[in-house]
Design an enzyme around this catalytic site. Sequence first.
Site, mmCIF file in Angstrom:
data_model
loop_
_atom_site.group_PDB
_atom_site.id
_atom_site.type_symbol
_atom_site.label_atom_id
_atom_site.label_comp_id
_atom_site.label_asym_id
_atom_site.label_seq_id
_atom_site.Cartn_x
_atom_site.Cartn_y
_atom_site.Cartn_z
ATOM 1 N N ASP A 1 26.360 46.762 44.013
ATOM 2 C CA ASP A 1 27.251 47.815 43.512
ATOM 3 C C ASP A 1 28.204 48.247 44.626
ATOM 4 O OD1 ASP A 1 28.306 49.645 41.749
ATOM 5 O OD2 ASP A 1 26.769 51.156 42.101
ATOM 6 N N ASN B 1 28.899 46.430 31.435
ATOM 7 C CA ASN B 1 30.162 46.036 32.093
ATOM 8 C C ASN B 1 31.202 45.499 31.102
ATOM 9 O OD1 ASN B 1 28.614 44.786 35.178
ATOM 10 N ND2 ASN B 1 29.463 46.797 34.714
HETATM 11 C C1 FPP Z 1 30.516 45.655 41.532
HETATM 12 O O1 FPP Z 1 30.628 46.969 41.819
HETATM 13 C C2 FPP Z 1 29.460 45.180 40.748
HETATM 14 C C3 FPP Z 1 29.626 44.273 39.751
HETATM 15 C C4 FPP Z 1 30.685 44.266 38.740
HETATM 16 C C5 FPP Z 1 28.611 43.226 39.629
HETATM 17 C C6 FPP Z 1 28.573 42.251 40.790
HETATM 18 C C7 FPP Z 1 29.751 41.343 40.911
HETATM 19 C C8 FPP Z 1 30.110 40.754 42.065
HETATM 20 C C9 FPP Z 1 29.365 40.916 43.331
HETATM 21 C C10 FPP Z 1 31.335 39.898 42.100
HETATM 22 C C11 FPP Z 1 31.129 38.559 41.503
HETATM 23 C C12 FPP Z 1 29.901 37.888 41.997
HETATM 24 C C13 FPP Z 1 29.711 36.569 41.909
HETATM 25 C C14 FPP Z 1 28.426 36.014 42.395
HETATM 26 C C15 FPP Z 1 30.711 35.652 41.348
HETATM 27 P P1 FPP Z 1 31.477 47.962 40.934
HETATM 28 O O2 FPP Z 1 32.673 47.281 40.404
HETATM 29 O O3 FPP Z 1 30.559 48.555 39.918
HETATM 30 O O4 FPP Z 1 31.873 48.982 42.045
HETATM 31 P P2 FPP Z 1 32.088 50.544 41.902
HETATM 32 O O5 FPP Z 1 30.773 51.113 41.455
HETATM 33 O O6 FPP Z 1 32.476 50.945 43.280
HETATM 34 O O7 FPP Z 1 33.183 50.728 40.899
#
Ligand code: FPP
Length: 252
Positions: free
Chosen positions: A18, A66
């Site tokens: 996250d 998501n």
């Molecule tokens: C990101 O934090 C979390 C996700 C959307 C899930 C994880 C995705 C990744 C690490 C990128 C793609 C991974 C791979 C392996 C291709 P957030 O967007 O929820 O951050 P925030 O809480 O700060 O908004």
Amino acid sequence: MNSLSLPPHLNHLAIIMDGNGRWAELRGRDRAFGHIRGARVAKETIETCAKLGLKQLTLYTFSTENWARPKSEVSFLMLLLGRHLRKERANLVRNNIRFSVIGQIDRLPQAVRDEIDKTIQDTKACSGMNLTFALSYGGRQEIAEAARVLAREVAAGVLRPEEITEAAITQRLQTRKMADPDLILRTSGEYRLSNFMLWQAAYSELFISETLWPDFGEKTLEEAFSHFAGCERRFGKTTAQIKEPTRLGLVQ
Ligand code: FPP
């Protein structure tokens, strides 16, 4: 990787990645920039854990919730995921990592499903770490699906209601082939599971780090390992039972 080593009894590490969005916004960049960095950190984490000899690593890569994000962000994440799998497939094989997925995979775009299928196929003979991406995954949805399967079996007369035990439910979850997570690590400081492995997390140790996922690395991994090493895993028993099972007649 210098002094980092796996603590005893840590077989399954599950990570709630996250903080990509916040990391990017702090730098005045758009969220996609954070996701790109996040994917790179995921790759490094996978390789570090495989080298350390971890048996199972599960990454919460995209939740059922998501899907409600802006369409452009969802499309970008799907693109990134497909590209990541295409680029990393050979590295997974080289590192002897076997890939699998859990979640509502039929909701993903066909192009991503094709990359998933190819990656599963190419890595199926790998015998090192098992790597699972939780994709379009939600713990409640997974449990509801297991309940539907059980209900159908009862309706068909192949299962009696008395046979719906914890083990029977566990056997109908998508995680049926893996042990429960020993440690669930979440980045970016929020103290919640966000619908991740709700059934499987019953006795998992939890480690929450303030680090945003794109800043995650061996330092945070070491903190999580050292937290886990200090946990007394009692599974509902007393300390005395755990420390002296023979004297207390718990072990024959
Ligand atoms: C990101 O934090 C979390 C996700 C959307 C899930 C994880 C995705 C990744 C690490 C990128 C793609 C991974 C791979 C392996 C291709 P957030 O967007 O929820 O951050 P925030 O809480 O700060 O908004």
